[in-house]
Design a protein around this motif. Structure first.
Motif, PDB file in Angstrom:
ATOM      1  N   ARG A 167      41.937  -8.269 -28.552  1.00 13.95           N
ATOM      2  CA  ARG A 167      43.153  -8.610 -29.288  1.00 13.95           C
ATOM      3  C   ARG A 167      42.833  -9.411 -30.558  1.00 13.95           C
ATOM      4  NH1 ARG A 167      48.511  -9.233 -27.851  1.00 13.95           N
ATOM      5  NH2 ARG A 167      48.082  -9.279 -25.604  1.00 13.95           N
ATOM      6  N   GLY A 168      41.968 -10.411 -30.412  1.00 17.52           N
ATOM      7  CA  GLY A 168      41.654 -11.273 -31.547  1.00 17.52           C
ATOM      8  C   GLY A 168      41.008 -10.537 -32.701  1.00 17.52           C
ATOM      9  N   TRP A 169      39.980  -9.742 -32.394  1.00 12.64           N
ATOM     10  CA  TRP A 169      39.301  -9.005 -33.470  1.00 12.64           C
ATOM     11  C   TRP A 169      40.189  -7.909 -34.024  1.00 12.64           C
ATOM     12  CZ3 TRP A 169      35.800 -11.332 -35.942  1.00 12.64           C
ATOM     13  CH2 TRP A 169      34.887 -12.176 -35.306  1.00 12.64           C
ATOM     14  N   GLY A 170      41.027  -7.319 -33.167  1.00 12.21           N
ATOM     15  CA  GLY A 170      41.965  -6.314 -33.645  1.00 12.21           C
ATOM     16  C   GLY A 170      42.944  -6.900 -34.646  1.00 12.21           C
ATOM     17  N   ALA A 171      43.408  -8.124 -34.372  1.00 14.53           N
ATOM     18  CA  ALA A 171      44.337  -8.790 -35.290  1.00 14.53           C
ATOM     19  C   ALA A 171      43.672  -9.064 -36.631  1.00 14.53           C
ATOM     20  CB  ALA A 171      44.834 -10.087 -34.659  1.00 14.53           C
TER      21      ALA A 171
ATOM     22  N   HIS B 265      37.469  -0.345 -35.507  1.00 12.26           N
ATOM     23  CA  HIS B 265      36.099   0.026 -35.164  1.00 12.26           C
ATOM     24  C   HIS B 265      35.117  -0.524 -36.190  1.00 12.26           C
ATOM     25  CE1 HIS B 265      32.623   2.289 -33.850  1.00 12.26           C
ATOM     26  NE2 HIS B 265      32.487   2.762 -35.075  1.00 12.26           N
ATOM     27  N   THR B 266      35.503  -0.519 -37.458  1.00 12.28           N
ATOM     28  CA  THR B 266      34.618  -1.031 -38.512  1.00 12.28           C
ATOM     29  C   THR B 266      34.304  -2.497 -38.284  1.00 12.28           C
ATOM     30  OG1 THR B 266      35.472   0.537 -40.149  1.00 12.28           O
ATOM     31  CG2 THR B 266      34.406  -1.448 -40.997  1.00 12.28           C
ATOM     32  N   LEU B 267      35.340  -3.301 -38.062  1.00 15.38           N
ATOM     33  CA  LEU B 267      35.104  -4.726 -37.856  1.00 15.38           C
ATOM     34  C   LEU B 267      34.332  -4.972 -36.569  1.00 15.38           C
ATOM     35  CD1 LEU B 267      35.440  -7.582 -38.844  1.00 15.38           C
ATOM     36  CD2 LEU B 267      37.665  -7.674 -37.713  1.00 15.38           C
ATOM     37  N   SER B 268      34.667  -4.224 -35.529  1.00 18.26           N
ATOM     38  CA  SER B 268      33.960  -4.376 -34.254  1.00 18.26           C
ATOM     39  C   SER B 268      32.462  -4.103 -34.435  1.00 18.26           C
ATOM     40  CB  SER B 268      34.544  -3.418 -33.220  1.00 18.26           C
ATOM     41  OG  SER B 268      33.838  -3.517 -32.004  1.00 18.26           O
ATOM     42  N   ALA B 269      32.139  -3.040 -35.181  1.00 17.68           N
ATOM     43  CA  ALA B 269      30.737  -2.702 -35.410  1.00 17.68           C
ATOM     44  C   ALA B 269      30.043  -3.790 -36.227  1.00 17.68           C
ATOM     45  CB  ALA B 269      30.633  -1.361 -36.119  1.00 17.68           C
ATOM     46  N   LEU B 270      30.736  -4.347 -37.199  1.00 15.57           N
ATOM     47  CA  LEU B 270      30.149  -5.398 -38.029  1.00 15.57           C
ATOM     48  C   LEU B 270      29.903  -6.668 -37.220  1.00 15.57           C
ATOM     49  CD1 LEU B 270      32.178  -4.979 -41.342  1.00 15.57           C
ATOM     50  CD2 LEU B 270      29.751  -4.492 -40.986  1.00 15.57           C
ATOM     51  N   VAL B 271      30.822  -6.987 -36.314  1.00 14.39           N
ATOM     52  CA  VAL B 271      30.626  -8.157 -35.448  1.00 14.39           C
ATOM     53  C   VAL B 271      29.350  -7.982 -34.625  1.00 14.39           C
ATOM     54  CG1 VAL B 271      31.515  -9.446 -33.474  1.00 14.39           C
ATOM     55  CG2 VAL B 271      33.061  -8.780 -35.331  1.00 14.39           C
ATOM     56  N   GLY B 272      29.197  -6.810 -34.033  1.00 20.46           N
ATOM     57  CA  GLY B 272      27.987  -6.550 -33.253  1.00 20.46           C
ATOM     58  C   GLY B 272      26.735  -6.638 -34.088  1.00 20.46           C
ATOM     59  N   ALA B 273      26.811  -6.121 -35.314  1.00 17.20           N
ATOM     60  CA  ALA B 273      25.635  -6.106 -36.193  1.00 17.20           C
ATOM     61  C   ALA B 273      25.204  -7.517 -36.581  1.00 17.20           C
ATOM     62  CB  ALA B 273      25.927  -5.281 -37.443  1.00 17.20           C
ATOM     63  N   VAL B 274      26.154  -8.357 -36.985  1.00 13.27           N
ATOM     64  CA  VAL B 274      25.756  -9.689 -37.448  1.00 13.27           C
ATOM     65  C   VAL B 274      25.256 -10.550 -36.291  1.00 13.27           C
ATOM     66  CG1 VAL B 274      27.294  -9.633 -39.445  1.00 13.27           C
ATOM     67  CG2 VAL B 274      28.115 -10.651 -37.311  1.00 13.27           C
TER      68      VAL B 274
ATOM     69  N   ASP C 168      26.374 -15.843 -37.208  1.00  7.84           N
ATOM     70  CA  ASP C 168      27.652 -16.167 -36.601  1.00  7.84           C
ATOM     71  C   ASP C 168      28.585 -14.973 -36.716  1.00  7.84           C
ATOM     72  OD1 ASP C 168      29.379 -18.626 -35.645  1.00  7.84           O
ATOM     73  OD2 ASP C 168      30.623 -17.489 -37.046  1.00  7.84           O
ATOM     74  N   ASN C 169      29.418 -14.757 -35.675  1.00  6.32           N
ATOM     75  CA  ASN C 169      30.267 -13.576 -35.717  1.00  6.32           C
ATOM     76  C   ASN C 169      31.290 -13.604 -36.851  1.00  6.32           C
ATOM     77  OD1 ASN C 169      32.113 -15.419 -34.636  1.00  6.32           O
ATOM     78  ND2 ASN C 169      32.060 -14.538 -32.582  1.00  6.32           N
ATOM     79  N   SER C 170      31.617 -14.796 -37.364  1.00  6.32           N
ATOM     80  CA  SER C 170      32.544 -14.867 -38.493  1.00  6.32           C
ATOM     81  C   SER C 170      31.953 -14.276 -39.772  1.00  6.32           C
ATOM     82  CB  SER C 170      32.992 -16.311 -38.742  1.00  6.32           C
ATOM     83  OG  SER C 170      31.888 -17.125 -39.091  1.00  6.32           O
ATOM     84  N   ASP C 171      30.631 -14.082 -39.790  1.00  6.84           N
ATOM     85  CA  ASP C 171      30.010 -13.436 -40.947  1.00  6.84           C
ATOM     86  C   ASP C 171      30.504 -12.007 -41.111  1.00  6.84           C
ATOM     87  OD1 ASP C 171      28.594 -15.643 -41.688  1.00  6.84           O
ATOM     88  OD2 ASP C 171      26.701 -15.011 -40.804  1.00  6.84           O
ATOM     89  N   ALA C 172      30.992 -11.403 -40.017  1.00  5.90           N
ATOM     90  CA  ALA C 172      31.553 -10.056 -40.116  1.00  5.90           C
ATOM     91  C   ALA C 172      32.782 -10.059 -41.019  1.00  5.90           C
ATOM     92  CB  ALA C 172      31.912  -9.531 -38.733  1.00  5.90           C
TER      93      ALA C 172
ATOM     94  N   ALA D 198      22.559 -22.117 -15.098  1.00  3.86           N
ATOM     95  CA  ALA D 198      23.215 -21.113 -15.933  1.00  3.86           C
ATOM     96  C   ALA D 198      23.310 -19.773 -15.216  1.00  3.86           C
ATOM     97  CB  ALA D 198      22.454 -20.935 -17.250  1.00  3.86           C
ATOM     98  N   ALA D 199      24.437 -19.106 -15.435  1.00  3.67           N
ATOM     99  CA  ALA D 199      24.642 -17.746 -14.934  1.00  3.67           C
ATOM    100  C   ALA D 199      24.942 -16.849 -16.130  1.00  3.67           C
ATOM    101  CB  ALA D 199      25.797 -17.699 -13.942  1.00  3.67           C
ATOM    102  N   HIS D 200      24.164 -15.782 -16.265  1.00  2.00           N
ATOM    103  CA  HIS D 200      24.430 -14.819 -17.336  1.00  2.00           C
ATOM    104  C   HIS D 200      25.312 -13.707 -16.804  1.00  2.00           C
ATOM    105  CE1 HIS D 200      23.622 -11.188 -19.829  1.00  2.00           C
ATOM    106  NE2 HIS D 200      23.938 -12.071 -20.750  1.00  2.00           N
ATOM    107  N   LEU D 201      26.397 -13.439 -17.534  1.00  2.03           N
ATOM    108  CA  LEU D 201      27.340 -12.387 -17.158  1.00  2.03           C
ATOM    109  C   LEU D 201      27.125 -11.165 -18.049  1.00  2.03           C
ATOM    110  CD1 LEU D 201      29.919 -11.418 -15.647  1.00  2.03           C
ATOM    111  CD2 LEU D 201      31.243 -12.544 -17.465  1.00  2.03           C
ATOM    112  N   ARG D 202      26.814 -10.064 -17.426  1.00  3.53           N
ATOM    113  CA  ARG D 202      26.621  -8.820 -18.178  1.00  3.53           C
ATOM    114  C   ARG D 202      27.998  -8.226 -18.470  1.00  3.53           C
ATOM    115  NH1 ARG D 202      21.759  -4.823 -17.403  1.00  3.53           N
ATOM    116  NH2 ARG D 202      22.238  -3.261 -18.985  1.00  3.53           N
ATOM    117  N   ARG D 203      28.581  -8.653 -19.569  1.00  2.00           N
ATOM    118  CA  ARG D 203      29.943  -8.248 -19.933  1.00  2.00           C
ATOM    119  C   ARG D 203      30.086  -8.327 -21.448  1.00  2.00           C
ATOM    120  NH1 ARG D 203      34.699 -10.962 -16.735  1.00  2.00           N
ATOM    121  NH2 ARG D 203      34.237  -9.161 -15.430  1.00  2.00           N
ATOM    122  N   GLY D 204      30.859  -7.400 -21.994  1.00  2.00           N
ATOM    123  CA  GLY D 204      31.100  -7.414 -23.430  1.00  2.00           C
ATOM    124  C   GLY D 204      29.881  -6.981 -24.211  1.00  2.00           C
ATOM    125  N   PRO D 205      30.032  -6.805 -25.524  1.00  2.00           N
ATOM    126  CA  PRO D 205      28.924  -6.317 -26.354  1.00  2.00           C
ATOM    127  C   PRO D 205      27.659  -7.163 -26.251  1.00  2.00           C
ATOM    128  CG  PRO D 205      30.983  -6.278 -27.576  1.00  2.00           C
ATOM    129  CD  PRO D 205      31.266  -7.014 -26.302  1.00  2.00           C
TER     130      PRO D 205
END
Length: 213
Positions: free
Chosen positions: A18-22, A32-41, A47-51, A175-182
């Motif tokens: 929802r947040g990135w979609g907004a 999709h463009t912003l989502s891909a840029l978030v993953g790339a940066v 920082d994800n705000s660099d997207a 610490a517990a690592h959760l395999r979730r999200g990009p």
């Protein structure tokens, strides 16, 4: 012994869709463009705000966030934004007798919205409220205070090895690592994720993990 479990927020308890979609809609680019840029940066260690800055060079992120709020397109969180296992897992953990807290890199407004969801937790705080964000050691010192038990008895759960697993361990937490999200999937098999005390694919596994630890 684990006496408290602390949770990251984004892509741990809630989906960030929802947040990135907004943001994409506000900036006038395909989601999709912003989502891909978030993953790339983030994969580049940025920082994800660099997207957002790639989409609109020179953007003042906080000023733009305020403009979104004024226009009625500000942050929102609803029950549907929670991952299906979030509420059941929080409830199950409290049933084991451990203290359950939430501490993530979110805005102060997100803290208000999370509290409005009335999650089954003992305490909740965000980096925006504290004025310090992960991976800063001070964030984890605050998390330990929120948990109310010694650092070594706190299990911090999150999807991001560099923001969650490594700094939590460095601060003396488990610490517990959760395999979730990009990000949780991107680095799931990397050295940093393997540094976690435990790795899970669902939050519902945590009650058994706490008993085992």
């Amino acid at each position: 012994m684990i006496r408290a479990v602390a949770f990251d927020v984004g892509e741990t308890l809630i989906s960030d869709d929802r947040g990135w979609g907004a943001w994409a809609d506000w900036l006038g680019v395909h989601r999709h463009t912003l989502s891909a840029l978030v993953g790339a940066v983030v994969a580049q260690g940025r920082d994800n705000s660099d997207a957002l800055r790639l989409v609109r060079p020179g953007i003042d992120v906080e000023a733009e966030r305020a403009a979104m709020e004024r226009a009625g397109h500000g942050e929102r969180l609803e029950e549907s934004d929670l991952y299906p296992d979030a509420r059941p897992a929080l409830t199950a953990l409290r049933g084991t007798g451990v203290r359950v807290v939430v501490a993530g890199n979110q805005t102060a407004r997100a803290g208000e919205l999370l509290r409005a969801l009335d999650l089954p937790v003992d305490a909740l705080a965000t980096s925006g409220e504290w004025g310090v964000a992960k991976p800063d050691p001070e964030f984890f010192a605050r998390t330990v205070e929120l948990a109310g038990v010694p650092a070594g008895e706190v299990l911090y759960v999150g999807d991001h090895p560099q923001n969650d697993v490594l700094p939590a361990r460095a601060a003396g937490l488990r610490a517990a690592h959760l395999r979730r999200g990009p990000l949780g999937h991107l680095w799931a098999d990397g050295e940093d994720a393997r540094a976690a005390d435990v790795r899970v694919t669902s939050l519902t596994e945590l009650a058994d993990v706490v008993r085992a630890l």
